[in-house]
Design a protein around this motif. Structure first.
Motif: not given
Length: 103
Positions: A42-67
């Motif tokens: 993500i261009v307006d984030m540092t690589p570290f911040e983008s990594a954390v954001s990506s982890l959040w995206s993965g987490y939300f996708h996983a919780t949305d598809h827990i079934g």
């Protein structure tokens, strides 16, 4: 199955960051890869911040598809130093910094 051969099943959220790309792979507890996302850092984030954001995206996708994934505990990894620790800190604090409200 004996106690020695039992293995704990986890839904795995694996993040890697290479060549300017954040990749998140979610693997169900049974071992099937169920989701892969690749996006530029993500261009307006540092690589570290983008990594954390990506982890959040993965987490939300996983919780949305827990079934589909099964009700297994999550295992979260990243090749970006400190990203998992920051994600866990935010998660435990009840933050949802990476949630854009569309999940």
């Amino acid at each position: 199955m004996s106690e020695e051969t039992k293995r704990e099943l986890y839904t795995k959220i694996k993040h890697t960051q290479e060549d300017g790309i954040d990749t998140v792979i979610i693997t169900a507890g049974d071992g099937w890869v169920t989701y892969t996302a690749k996006e530029p850092i993500i261009v307006d984030m540092t690589p570290f911040e983008s990594a954390v954001s990506s982890l959040w995206s993965g987490y939300f996708h996983a919780t949305d598809h827990i079934g589909e994934l099964g009700a297994y505990p999550f295992s979260v990894t990243s090749n970006v130093p400190g990203a998992v620790e920051e994600f866990v800190t935010e998660l435990e604090a009840g933050e949802d910094v990476g949630n854009d409200g569309d999940s």
